[in-house]
Design a protein around this motif. Structure first.
Motif, PDB file in Angstrom:
ATOM      1  N   TYR A  22       0.815  -1.214   0.000  1.00 16.90           N
ATOM      2  CA  TYR A  22       0.000   0.000   0.000  1.00 16.90           C
ATOM      3  C   TYR A  22       0.852   1.269   0.000  1.00 16.90           C
ATOM      4  N   ALA A  23       2.117   1.163   0.385  1.00 21.85           N
ATOM      5  CA  ALA A  23       3.050   2.280   0.282  1.00 21.85           C
ATOM      6  C   ALA A  23       4.461   1.726   0.308  1.00 21.85           C
ATOM      7  N   ASP A  24       5.397   2.462  -0.277  1.00 17.97           N
ATOM      8  CA  ASP A  24       6.800   2.057  -0.213  1.00 17.97           C
ATOM      9  C   ASP A  24       7.720   3.255   0.034  1.00 17.97           C
ATOM     10  N   ALA A 212       4.113  11.234   6.431  1.00 18.30           N
ATOM     11  CA  ALA A 212       3.092  11.306   5.376  1.00 18.30           C
ATOM     12  C   ALA A 212       3.534  10.460   4.193  1.00 18.30           C
ATOM     13  N   THR A 213       2.561   9.868   3.514  1.00 17.37           N
ATOM     14  CA  THR A 213       2.820   9.140   2.284  1.00 17.37           C
ATOM     15  C   THR A 213       1.581   9.250   1.402  1.00 17.37           C
ATOM     16  N   ALA A 218      -4.140   5.180  -4.156  1.00 12.93           N
ATOM     17  CA  ALA A 218      -4.835   6.458  -3.989  1.00 12.93           C
ATOM     18  C   ALA A 218      -5.613   6.797  -5.257  1.00 12.93           C
ATOM     19  N   PRO A 219      -6.879   7.210  -5.136  1.00 12.35           N
ATOM     20  CA  PRO A 219      -7.676   7.509  -6.333  1.00 12.35           C
ATOM     21  C   PRO A 219      -7.218   8.773  -7.067  1.00 12.35           C
ATOM     22  N   ALA A 224      -2.872  14.451  -4.428  1.00 15.07           N
ATOM     23  CA  ALA A 224      -2.165  14.178  -3.180  1.00 15.07           C
ATOM     24  C   ALA A 224      -0.746  14.738  -3.234  1.00 15.07           C
ATOM     25  N   THR A 225      -0.096  14.587  -4.382  1.00 16.78           N
ATOM     26  CA  THR A 225       1.249  15.138  -4.548  1.00 16.78           C
ATOM     27  C   THR A 225       1.225  16.653  -4.429  1.00 16.78           C
TER      28      THR A 225
END
Length: 271
Positions: A22-24, A212-213, A218-219, A224-225
């Protein structure tokens, strides 16, 4: 409010649709201090100081608030702060004075090789008539503080200042604000149950660092960026400063290469 939740909850779990974690990556972007918040109407407000607060909150007629350590990083940091205070003030039993005998199923301590593990049970409910008041999140305790239902509550300094309540500046040795303080690692909070199938919920004592990530599923990753560029940039830094929240500049990145390119100039590798 704890960057370590990102690798714990997102790195270790894969999205069933994509097979990707889900995140890296994550960015550590802010810090804080633990404090004890109160008001002019709190019991013994006219005599509490940074030197005697532990005696004040141990009195039988004082009601203390704490966030739920199973749900809120502030809650397990409050437990850490009290345990660290025992050695700082050379007050054996101080943790038990505040948290002992307050829960139906007790929080237990175990010490080995100089490290104390605070074991939080799966069911954590205060006893009827207990002077310890627990809410899921620390901000939910502020209305109780302001209304006089509790006298003191563990909080972050930034939040206490934002809400205009009084607070004590605790020693860096116990307020989890000093990145050079190795003493923090002498305490660990362990959620003594398996809440998630693939996650070991254990939190070593360390300096407060917010993370934060952007999740891999993410849709709206571009939006988000844009938000993170704003948060980590000059305008975000200004807003955080106006709200008494210390920023880490540049932000510290885990796996910088995996971050969206617009964030690269705002971050530096952790090591």
């Amino acid at each position: 409010a704890d960057y370590s939740l990102v690798p714990m909850l997102l790195y270790e779990v894969k999205d069933s649709d994509t097979g990707l974690p889900y995140a890296d990556w994550y960015a550590i972007f802010a810090s804080n201090h633990m404090t004890l918040a109160y008001t002019d109407d709190s019991a013994y407000a006219d005599e509490v100081t940074a030197d005697n607060w532990m005696d004040i909150i141990s009195r039988p007629d004082v009601r203390v608030g704490c966030a739920d350590p199973r749900l809120d990083a502030n809650g397990y940091r409050a437990l850490m702060t009290m345990k660290l205070a025992e050695s700082h003030y050379d007050r054996t039993g101080l943790f038990n004075d505040v948290f002992g005998g307050k829960f139906r199923v007790p929080i237990r301590l175990a010490t080995a090789e100089g490290v104390t593990t605070i074991k939080v049970p799966e069911v954590l409910e205060t006893k009827s008539g207990s002077r310890l008041v627990m809410r899921p999140f620390s901000v939910q305790l502020l209305p109780l503080l302001e209304s006089g239902e509790i006298d003191y509550t563990f909080e972050y300094t930034s939040v206490a200042r934002q809400h205009g309540v009084k607070y004590l500046e605790l020693p860096p040795d116990i307020d989890l604000s000093d990145p050079t303080d190795s003493h923090y690692s002498s305490v660990v909070v362990k959620l003594d149950f398996q809440r998630f199938a693939s996650v070991k919920p254990e939190f070593p004592g360390e300096v407060i660092r917010y993370g934060a990530t952007i999740p891999s599923n993410a849709p709206h990753p571009e939006a988000a960026t844009t938000f993170l560029v704003y948060l980590l940039g000059p305008e975000g830094q200004r807003i955080m400063a106006e709200n008494y929240h210390p920023m880490i500049v540049p932000a510290l990145a885990d796996n910088l290469a995996a971050m969206p390119e617009p964030l690269h100039d705002l971050c530096a590798p952790i090591d």
